[in-house]
Write an enzyme that holds these catalytic residues in place. Structure first.
Site, PDB file in Angstrom:
ATOM      1  N   GLU A 105       0.862  -1.169   0.000  1.00 49.58           N
ATOM      2  CA  GLU A 105       0.000   0.000   0.000  1.00 49.58           C
ATOM      3  C   GLU A 105       0.907   1.230   0.000  1.00 49.58           C
ATOM      4  OE1 GLU A 105      -2.268  -3.229   2.072  1.00 49.58           O
ATOM      5  OE2 GLU A 105      -0.403  -2.241   2.648  1.00 49.58           O
ATOM      6  N   ASN A 110       1.630  10.014  -2.830  1.00 47.55           N
ATOM      7  CA  ASN A 110       3.062   9.748  -2.964  1.00 47.55           C
ATOM      8  C   ASN A 110       3.395   9.344  -4.404  1.00 47.55           C
ATOM      9  OD1 ASN A 110       5.747   9.104  -2.652  1.00 47.55           O
ATOM     10  ND2 ASN A 110       5.449   7.968  -0.747  1.00 47.55           N
ATOM     11  N   TYR A 117       7.329   2.136  -8.013  1.00 47.55           N
ATOM     12  CA  TYR A 117       6.734   0.800  -7.992  1.00 47.55           C
ATOM     13  C   TYR A 117       6.280   0.387  -9.389  1.00 47.55           C
ATOM     14  CZ  TYR A 117       6.758   1.507  -2.938  1.00 47.55           C
ATOM     15  OH  TYR A 117       7.133   1.759  -1.646  1.00 47.55           O
TER      16      TYR A 117
END
Length: 149
Positions: A105, A110, A117
Site C-alpha cells: 500500500e 506519494n 513501484y
C-alpha cells in the site's frame, strides 16, 4: 556513490528507527524492528552509503505471496536510486524463495513512490479508503504478479 544492500542486523535497528521517525507520521519503533528479526517469515534489508544506514525495506511472506511492509529512505538520500536498490533486493530475495506475487500500500499522494513501484511492474488494483492516519489518506493497493510481467 556506491549503495550496499544487506540484511537487517540488530546493530542497525536504532538507525533505521531514527530514519522512520524522521520520515513518517506513524513510524515503526526500534522494538517493532526487533520483533521482525525474530519472525522467520519477515525479511528486512538496509541500504548503506559510506557505511551509513540511509534506508531500509522489508516484506512478510504469507502463503507464497509477499507483503512489502515498508520502504524508507532518509530525506537527504532520496532520488538517488536507493529506494530502487532496496526494492530490487526485496524482489530478487522473494523470487529466490519462489514468491510469485508482491503487494503493498502507498499513499495516493506519494507520486514518486507510485512511479518507482510501476517501474518494477507493480499495478494499481484498488484503493483502501482512509488507510493512513496523520494525515488521514487513502492508500493505493499495488500488486506485482509474476504471471503479468
Amino acid at each position: 556513490m556506491q549503495i550496499e544492500i544487506r540484511e537487517l542486523r540488530e546493530a542497525d535497528i536504532q538507525a533505521l528507527a531514527d530514519i522512520e521517525a524522521q520520515t513518517f507520521s506513524m513510524p515503526w519503533s526500534a522494538r517493532s524492528f526487533r520483533t521482525l528479526l525474530e519472525n522467520p517469515y519477515c525479511f528486512y534489508f538496509v541500504a548503506l552509503v559510506d557505511g551509513l544506514i540511509v534506508g531500509g525495506a522489508g516484506y512478510t511472506e504469507l502463503c507464497g505471496e509477499a507483503n512489502i511492509d515498508n520502504v524508507v529512505v532518509a530525506q537527504s538520500y532520496r532520488a538517488q536510486g536507493i529506494g530502487q536498490a532496496l526494492l530490487q533486493a526485496l524482489i530478487a530475495h522473494g523470487e529466490a524463495r519462489q514468491i510469485a506475487a508482491f503487494t503493498l500500500e502507498v499513499r495516493v499522494s506519494n507520486a514518486a513512490a507510485i512511479h518507482m513501484y510501476e517501474k518494477f511492474g507493480f499495478l494499481s488494483e484498488g484503493i483502501r479508503p482512509g488507510f493512513y492516519e496523520r494525515p488521514r489518506e487513502d492508500a493505493v493497493i499495488m500488486w506485482r504478479r509474476q504471471d503479468k510481467i
